[in-house]
Design a protein around this motif. Structure first.
Motif, PDB file in Angstrom:
ATOM      1  N   GLY A 237      39.098  48.074  85.069  1.00 34.38           N
ATOM      2  CA  GLY A 237      38.331  48.347  86.352  1.00 34.38           C
ATOM      3  C   GLY A 237      39.366  49.396  87.250  1.00 34.38           C
ATOM      4  O   GLY A 237      38.764  50.426  87.843  1.00 34.38           O
ATOM      5  N   THR A 238      40.468  49.398  86.785  1.00 29.93           N
ATOM      6  CA  THR A 238      41.268  50.417  87.468  1.00 29.93           C
ATOM      7  C   THR A 238      41.050  52.004  86.864  1.00 29.93           C
ATOM      8  O   THR A 238      40.958  52.678  87.480  1.00 29.93           O
ATOM      9  CB  THR A 238      42.602  49.886  87.194  1.00 29.93           C
ATOM     10  N   LEU A 239      40.958  51.749  85.518  1.00 25.62           N
ATOM     11  CA  LEU A 239      40.770  53.031  84.846  1.00 25.62           C
ATOM     12  C   LEU A 239      39.106  53.648  85.087  1.00 25.62           C
ATOM     13  O   LEU A 239      38.995  54.838  85.407  1.00 25.62           O
ATOM     14  CB  LEU A 239      40.549  52.907  83.471  1.00 25.62           C
ATOM     15  N   VAL A 240      38.167  52.728  85.624  1.00 22.02           N
ATOM     16  CA  VAL A 240      37.063  53.207  86.176  1.00 22.02           C
ATOM     17  C   VAL A 240      37.257  54.079  87.232  1.00 22.02           C
ATOM     18  O   VAL A 240      36.461  54.995  87.630  1.00 22.02           O
ATOM     19  CB  VAL A 240      35.842  52.070  86.208  1.00 22.02           C
ATOM     20  N   TRP A 241      38.036  53.491  88.179  1.00 23.53           N
ATOM     21  CA  TRP A 241      38.283  54.520  89.331  1.00 23.53           C
ATOM     22  C   TRP A 241      39.370  55.562  89.234  1.00 23.53           C
ATOM     23  O   TRP A 241      39.146  56.697  89.729  1.00 23.53           O
ATOM     24  CB  TRP A 241      38.741  53.618  90.582  1.00 23.53           C
ATOM     25  N   LEU A 242      40.396  55.534  88.244  1.00 24.52           N
ATOM     26  CA  LEU A 242      41.141  56.409  88.121  1.00 24.52           C
ATOM     27  C   LEU A 242      40.775  57.818  87.594  1.00 24.52           C
ATOM     28  O   LEU A 242      41.152  58.833  87.821  1.00 24.52           O
ATOM     29  CB  LEU A 242      42.583  56.062  87.620  1.00 24.52           C
ATOM     30  N   ILE A 243      40.021  57.660  86.457  1.00 18.33           N
ATOM     31  CA  ILE A 243      39.467  58.925  85.697  1.00 18.33           C
ATOM     32  C   ILE A 243      38.722  59.741  86.847  1.00 18.33           C
ATOM     33  O   ILE A 243      38.870  60.824  86.725  1.00 18.33           O
ATOM     34  CB  ILE A 243      38.918  58.427  84.437  1.00 18.33           C
ATOM     35  N   PRO A 244      37.876  59.191  87.311  1.00 18.82           N
ATOM     36  CA  PRO A 244      37.071  60.009  88.389  1.00 18.82           C
ATOM     37  C   PRO A 244      37.764  60.743  89.427  1.00 18.82           C
ATOM     38  O   PRO A 244      37.827  61.523  89.795  1.00 18.82           O
ATOM     39  CB  PRO A 244      35.846  59.352  88.950  1.00 18.82           C
ATOM     40  N   ALA A 245      38.799  59.728  90.064  1.00 15.66           N
ATOM     41  CA  ALA A 245      39.630  60.338  90.835  1.00 15.66           C
ATOM     42  C   ALA A 245      40.442  61.450  90.517  1.00 15.66           C
ATOM     43  O   ALA A 245      41.016  62.575  91.086  1.00 15.66           O
ATOM     44  CB  ALA A 245      40.692  59.203  91.561  1.00 15.66           C
ATOM     45  N   ALA A 246      41.185  61.509  89.108  1.00 17.85           N
ATOM     46  CA  ALA A 246      41.824  62.511  88.603  1.00 17.85           C
ATOM     47  C   ALA A 246      41.171  63.702  88.287  1.00 17.85           C
ATOM     48  O   ALA A 246      41.429  64.773  88.656  1.00 17.85           O
ATOM     49  CB  ALA A 246      42.608  62.043  87.162  1.00 17.85           C
ATOM     50  N   LEU A 247      39.839  63.553  87.938  1.00 17.27           N
ATOM     51  CA  LEU A 247      38.939  64.689  87.765  1.00 17.27           C
ATOM     52  C   LEU A 247      38.674  65.437  89.205  1.00 17.27           C
ATOM     53  O   LEU A 247      38.658  66.859  89.484  1.00 17.27           O
ATOM     54  CB  LEU A 247      37.498  64.151  87.233  1.00 17.27           C
ATOM     55  N   VAL A 248      38.535  64.575  90.475  1.00 21.61           N
ATOM     56  CA  VAL A 248      38.297  65.320  91.545  1.00 21.61           C
ATOM     57  C   VAL A 248      39.598  66.044  91.934  1.00 21.61           C
ATOM     58  O   VAL A 248      39.390  67.108  92.469  1.00 21.61           O
ATOM     59  CB  VAL A 248      37.950  64.153  92.710  1.00 21.61           C
ATOM     60  N   VAL A 249      40.826  65.245  91.714  1.00 20.66           N
ATOM     61  CA  VAL A 249      41.995  66.027  92.157  1.00 20.66           C
ATOM     62  C   VAL A 249      42.131  67.468  91.343  1.00 20.66           C
ATOM     63  O   VAL A 249      42.647  68.148  91.783  1.00 20.66           O
ATOM     64  CB  VAL A 249      43.186  65.172  91.994  1.00 20.66           C
ATOM     65  N   GLY A 250      42.052  66.981  90.231  1.00 19.43           N
ATOM     66  CA  GLY A 250      42.120  68.074  89.177  1.00 19.43           C
ATOM     67  C   GLY A 250      41.349  69.560  89.529  1.00 19.43           C
ATOM     68  O   GLY A 250      41.660  70.422  89.594  1.00 19.43           O
TER      69      GLY A 250
END
Length: 68
Positions: free
Chosen positions: A30-43
């Motif tokens: 569940g954490t990965l589901v939120w971290l991956i899109p967040a990393a894409l947005v920041v990148g």
């Protein structure tokens, strides 16, 4: 007597697996589901900022735009 001990160990392992490991794995996924899109947005934001800075600098790469 050994069979009873092994059965109890097996039941304990199943309880441990069901009560601790599975919720932990679900939480991590569940954490990965939120971290991956967040990393894409920041990148993507960092990429856009760098791209806009390159265009504003004097002598930036690429051809200058012509006014028609």
């Amino acid at each position: 007597m050994r069979i009873v001990v092994w059965v109890l160990v097996g039941v304990g392992a199943l309880v441990l697996l069901g009560g601790v490991v599975l919720p932990l794995v679900q939480w991590l996924l569940g954490t990965l589901v939120w971290l991956i899109p967040a990393a894409l947005v920041v990148g993507g934001g960092v990429w856009l900022v760098k791209r806009s800075r390159d265009r504003k600098e004097v002598g930036a790469r690429g051809r200058p735009q012509q006014i028609r």
